[in-house]
Write a protein that holds these residues in place. Structure first.
Motif, PDB file in Angstrom:
ATOM      1  N   LYS A 118      15.982 -20.570  20.723  1.00 50.08           N
ATOM      2  CA  LYS A 118      17.443 -20.576  20.785  1.00 50.08           C
ATOM      3  C   LYS A 118      18.033 -20.573  19.372  1.00 50.08           C
ATOM      4  N   LYS A 119      17.389 -21.313  18.467  1.00 54.04           N
ATOM      5  CA  LYS A 119      17.858 -21.375  17.080  1.00 54.04           C
ATOM      6  C   LYS A 119      17.751 -20.002  16.411  1.00 54.04           C
ATOM      7  N   ASP A 120      16.661 -19.276  16.682  1.00 55.84           N
ATOM      8  CA  ASP A 120      16.498 -17.927  16.135  1.00 55.84           C
ATOM      9  C   ASP A 120      17.655 -17.035  16.564  1.00 55.84           C
ATOM     10  N   LEU A 121      18.015 -17.097  17.839  1.00 51.80           N
ATOM     11  CA  LEU A 121      19.105 -16.266  18.359  1.00 51.80           C
ATOM     12  C   LEU A 121      20.436 -16.629  17.710  1.00 51.80           C
ATOM     13  N   GLU A 122      20.674 -17.915  17.505  1.00 56.03           N
ATOM     14  CA  GLU A 122      21.925 -18.360  16.876  1.00 56.03           C
ATOM     15  C   GLU A 122      22.018 -17.857  15.434  1.00 56.03           C
ATOM     16  N   ILE A 123      20.917 -17.923  14.701  1.00 53.07           N
ATOM     17  CA  ILE A 123      20.899 -17.452  13.316  1.00 53.07           C
ATOM     18  C   ILE A 123      21.176 -15.948  13.272  1.00 53.07           C
ATOM     19  N   CYS A 124      20.515 -15.208  14.160  1.00 55.04           N
ATOM     20  CA  CYS A 124      20.693 -13.757  14.223  1.00 55.04           C
ATOM     21  C   CYS A 124      22.137 -13.398  14.589  1.00 55.04           C
ATOM     22  N   TYR A 125      22.678 -14.093  15.561  1.00 52.85           N
ATOM     23  CA  TYR A 125      24.047 -13.805  16.012  1.00 52.85           C
ATOM     24  C   TYR A 125      25.054 -14.069  14.893  1.00 52.85           C
ATOM     25  N   ASP A 126      24.917 -15.224  14.244  1.00 59.24           N
ATOM     26  CA  ASP A 126      25.853 -15.575  13.171  1.00 59.24           C
ATOM     27  C   ASP A 126      25.740 -14.618  11.989  1.00 59.24           C
ATOM     28  N   ALA A 127      24.528 -14.103  11.754  1.00 55.50           N
ATOM     29  CA  ALA A 127      24.303 -13.228  10.600  1.00 55.50           C
ATOM     30  C   ALA A 127      24.854 -11.827  10.812  1.00 55.50           C
ATOM     31  N   PHE A 128      24.714 -11.291  12.026  1.00 56.62           N
ATOM     32  CA  PHE A 128      25.003  -9.868  12.229  1.00 56.62           C
ATOM     33  C   PHE A 128      26.157  -9.569  13.180  1.00 56.62           C
ATOM     34  N   TYR A 129      26.366 -10.391  14.196  1.00 56.58           N
ATOM     35  CA  TYR A 129      27.412 -10.108  15.183  1.00 56.58           C
ATOM     36  C   TYR A 129      28.718 -10.755  14.726  1.00 56.58           C
ATOM     37  N   ARG A 130      29.366 -10.085  13.774  1.00 57.99           N
ATOM     38  CA  ARG A 130      30.539 -10.651  13.098  1.00 57.99           C
ATOM     39  C   ARG A 130      31.479  -9.514  12.716  1.00 57.99           C
ATOM     40  N   PRO A 131      32.777  -9.793  12.646  1.00 53.37           N
ATOM     41  CA  PRO A 131      33.761  -8.733  12.374  1.00 53.37           C
ATOM     42  C   PRO A 131      33.489  -7.907  11.124  1.00 53.37           C
ATOM     43  N   ASP A 132      33.004  -8.539  10.048  1.00 53.42           N
ATOM     44  CA  ASP A 132      32.797  -7.774   8.812  1.00 53.42           C
ATOM     45  C   ASP A 132      31.530  -6.917   8.873  1.00 53.42           C
ATOM     46  N   ASN A 133      30.826  -6.939  10.010  1.00 52.34           N
ATOM     47  CA  ASN A 133      29.639  -6.110  10.174  1.00 52.34           C
ATOM     48  C   ASN A 133      29.760  -5.224  11.413  1.00 52.34           C
TER      49      ASN A 133
END
Length: 280
Positions: A36-51
């Motif tokens: 679950k932590k891996d998914l949270e890190i990935c989501y916060d890193a890439f699934y974001r407005p500036d990306n």
């Protein structure tokens, strides 16, 4: 799926450390190990407005569309600082130069490709892609005399060209279904080592490309995919492609072919060959 195995192995065998060698979906073991932590890190890193970017094509109201998008995304914020891109010092050589794989298949498939350092071409990414695409079209397109000769000699029953792009290298080559893999490999080596194109053929293909570009403009799906590919590969949409094709120069393509020097790539272990053959 033999075709999928061939595609995955083409990238896997070409690269040593560049992540482009791995399947995006990952292996069964890797998927099972995700937390679950891996998914949270990935989501916060890439699934974001500036990306993110949104492509809208067709008969739409541009201003209203932008208004709707802004309204829908107004509460989405970047959770953390922007993630820094990581690039790898990938060697020019291929990782595995030859591999033969036995599968439950009725035909033999061949992947034949060269690993080309982008810097060696001395052109920007966009222009390099266009010229390499032109090179493959001239070499193996429907009007290629070499292709016709191979078909007459039954060297393959199907053949397609490939131009794959990582951060630092191009993989340029062909895939084929063949019953004479050794003969086809030797024929391809000889052909690449002596590549020459006439100016007349070059100008003719340019006209065909321009006609195809004009046709694609009326195709909503093709236009959307064109924009998507440009943004991902080049960072921006190239919306003057007809002018770009018109500006292609025969002498520049000839110089590029000489700089690639396929014979040298072969000697320096920058040629990868993969064979998928029947078990029996």
């Amino acid at each position: 799926n033999p075709n999928r195995v061939l595609y995955d192995k083409t990238r896997e065998n070409a690269f040593f450390i560049d992540p482009y060698k791995y399947k995006v979906i990952g292996s069964e073991e890797e998927i099972k190990s995700i937390t679950k932590k891996d998914l949270e890190i990935c989501y916060d890193a890439f699934y974001r407005p500036d990306n993110m970017f949104i492509i809208a094509v067709g008969n739409i109201d541009k201003d209203k569309t932008i208004e709707v998008v802004k309204e829908e995304l107004k509460n989405i914020k970047n959770k953390k600082e922007k993630v820094e891109n990581i690039y790898y010092d990938e060697p020019d050589e291929v990782n595995i130069s030859y591999e033969e794989i036995k599968l439950e298949t009725s035909t033999t498939r061949l992947s034949f490709g060269y690993k080309i350092n982008k810097k060696s071409l001395k052109l920007d990414e966009y222009k390099s892609q266009i010229y390499l695409g032109m090179l493959l079209t001239l070499a193996f397109g429907s009007t290629s005399l070499y292709r016709e000769k191979c078909e007459q000699e039954n060297l393959f029953t199907e053949l397609s060209t490939n131009l794959l792009s990582s951060h630092s290298h191009f993989l340029l080559g062909v895939t084929a279904i063949t019953s004479q893999k050794e003969k086809l490999v030797e024929s391809l080596k000889k052909y690449f080592n002596n590549l020459k194109f006439s100016k007349e053929d070059f100008e003719r293909i340019k006209k065909v490309w321009i006609a195809n570009e004009i046709k694609s403009i009326d195709n909503i799906s093709a236009t959307s995919n064109d924009i998507l590919t440009d943004i991902i590969d080049l960072g921006e949409y190239k919306n003057e492609k007809i002018k770009d094709i018109e500006s292609l120069d025969y002498e520049e393509l000839t110089s590029l072919t000489k700089r690639i020097n396929f014979k040298k790539l072969e000697k320096e272990n920058k040629l990868s060959i993969i064979v998928i053959s029947p078990k029996n």
